[in-house]
Design a protein around this motif. Structure first.
Motif, mmCIF file in Angstrom:
data_model
loop_
_atom_site.group_PDB
_atom_site.id
_atom_site.type_symbol
_atom_site.label_atom_id
_atom_site.label_comp_id
_atom_site.label_asym_id
_atom_site.label_seq_id
_atom_site.Cartn_x
_atom_site.Cartn_y
_atom_site.Cartn_z
ATOM 1 N N VAL A 96 0.843 -1.187 0.000
ATOM 2 C CA VAL A 96 0.000 0.000 0.000
ATOM 3 C C VAL A 96 0.882 1.242 0.000
ATOM 4 O O VAL A 96 0.543 2.264 -0.596
ATOM 5 N N GLU A 97 2.030 1.163 0.642
ATOM 6 C CA GLU A 97 2.969 2.287 0.682
ATOM 7 C C GLU A 97 3.412 2.688 -0.724
ATOM 8 O O GLU A 97 3.525 3.875 -1.039
ATOM 9 N N GLU A 98 3.658 1.711 -1.590
ATOM 10 C CA GLU A 98 4.044 2.001 -2.971
ATOM 11 C C GLU A 98 2.930 2.749 -3.699
ATOM 12 O O GLU A 98 3.191 3.646 -4.498
ATOM 13 N N VAL A 99 1.698 2.379 -3.414
ATOM 14 C CA VAL A 99 0.551 3.056 -4.024
ATOM 15 C C VAL A 99 0.494 4.504 -3.557
ATOM 16 O O VAL A 99 0.299 5.417 -4.356
ATOM 17 N N LYS A 100 0.690 4.727 -2.260
ATOM 18 C CA LYS A 100 0.660 6.089 -1.718
ATOM 19 C C LYS A 100 1.719 6.962 -2.380
ATOM 20 O O LYS A 100 1.486 8.136 -2.645
ATOM 21 N N ASN A 101 2.882 6.402 -2.646
ATOM 22 C CA ASN A 101 3.974 7.167 -3.258
ATOM 23 C C ASN A 101 3.654 7.618 -4.685
ATOM 24 O O ASN A 101 4.260 8.564 -5.187
ATOM 25 N N PRO A 118 -6.213 -2.744 -9.622
ATOM 26 C CA PRO A 118 -6.402 -1.817 -8.497
ATOM 27 C C PRO A 118 -6.618 -2.501 -7.146
ATOM 28 O O PRO A 118 -6.851 -1.815 -6.145
ATOM 29 N N GLN A 119 -6.523 -3.800 -7.084
ATOM 30 C CA GLN A 119 -6.829 -4.531 -5.849
ATOM 31 C C GLN A 119 -6.028 -4.045 -4.645
ATOM 32 O O GLN A 119 -6.480 -4.139 -3.508
ATOM 33 N N ILE A 120 -4.848 -3.511 -4.873
ATOM 34 C CA ILE A 120 -3.980 -3.075 -3.783
ATOM 35 C C ILE A 120 -4.441 -1.752 -3.166
ATOM 36 O O ILE A 120 -4.012 -1.382 -2.083
ATOM 37 N N ILE A 121 -5.338 -1.047 -3.836
ATOM 38 C CA ILE A 121 -5.844 0.234 -3.332
ATOM 39 C C ILE A 121 -6.904 -0.046 -2.274
ATOM 40 O O ILE A 121 -7.903 -0.709 -2.534
ATOM 41 N N LYS A 122 -6.670 0.467 -1.070
ATOM 42 C CA LYS A 122 -7.574 0.175 0.050
ATOM 43 C C LYS A 122 -8.773 1.115 0.117
ATOM 44 O O LYS A 122 -9.877 0.694 0.404
#
Length: 151
Positions: A96-101, A118-122
């Motif tokens: 999730v951290e990679e997505v935030k970046n 997009p499954q990793i997006i919470k």
């Protein structure tokens, strides 16, 4: 292709049906919309995106771009007059951290944002349209369910 209501299954067993779906969605979406594309590898997500972006380009009398999946660089951007289309592929992301970046939704109000895997997006954003691509009949047929807009 018949009119579909929210979350109804649509047959995409031919590439022409995928192109027809892209043209229908083109008429419904606007800058600020975010589209999540779910589905197994090879089920038609990038093909749909190709037809959607090329339809925007045709509508604006622009040269058609070659549309590829941004699997390795994570993002392909397309300028269509004053509009931008951001095409993300999150397949390789592990946290999730990679997505935030990536700041995926930072400039969403000035673009149409297309996100494969997009499954990793919470946290789901506003203005979300979800397309769930599926194989059926032992991979002989394909379908999609659309959530967030009526076609």
């Amino acid at each position: 292709m018949p009119t579909a209501i929210n979350n109804e299954k649509i047959d995409l067993s031919s590439e022409n049906r995928t192109k027809d779906l892209a043209n229908k969605i083109l008429k419904k979406i606007k800058v600020g919309d975010i589209i999540f594309l779910y589905g197994e590898m090879g089920v038609g997500k990038t093909t749909f995106i190709k037809y959607l972006i090329n339809a925007f380009q045709k509508k604006n009398n622009l040269k058609l771009s070659e549309i590829t999946s941004p699997t390795f660089n994570l993002l392909n951007e397309y300028e269509i007059n004053q509009m931008k289309i951001n095409h993300y592929d999150l397949f390789r992301l592990k946290s999730v951290e990679e997505v935030k970046n990536l700041n995926l939704f930072e400039s969403y109000s000035r673009a149409i944002t297309l996100i494969e895997w997009p499954q990793i997006i919470k946290e789901k954003p506003k203005n979300l349209i979800e397309l769930r691509f599926n194989y059926e009949d032992n991979h002989k047929k394909r379908s999609v369910q659309v959530k967030g807009i009526d076609l």
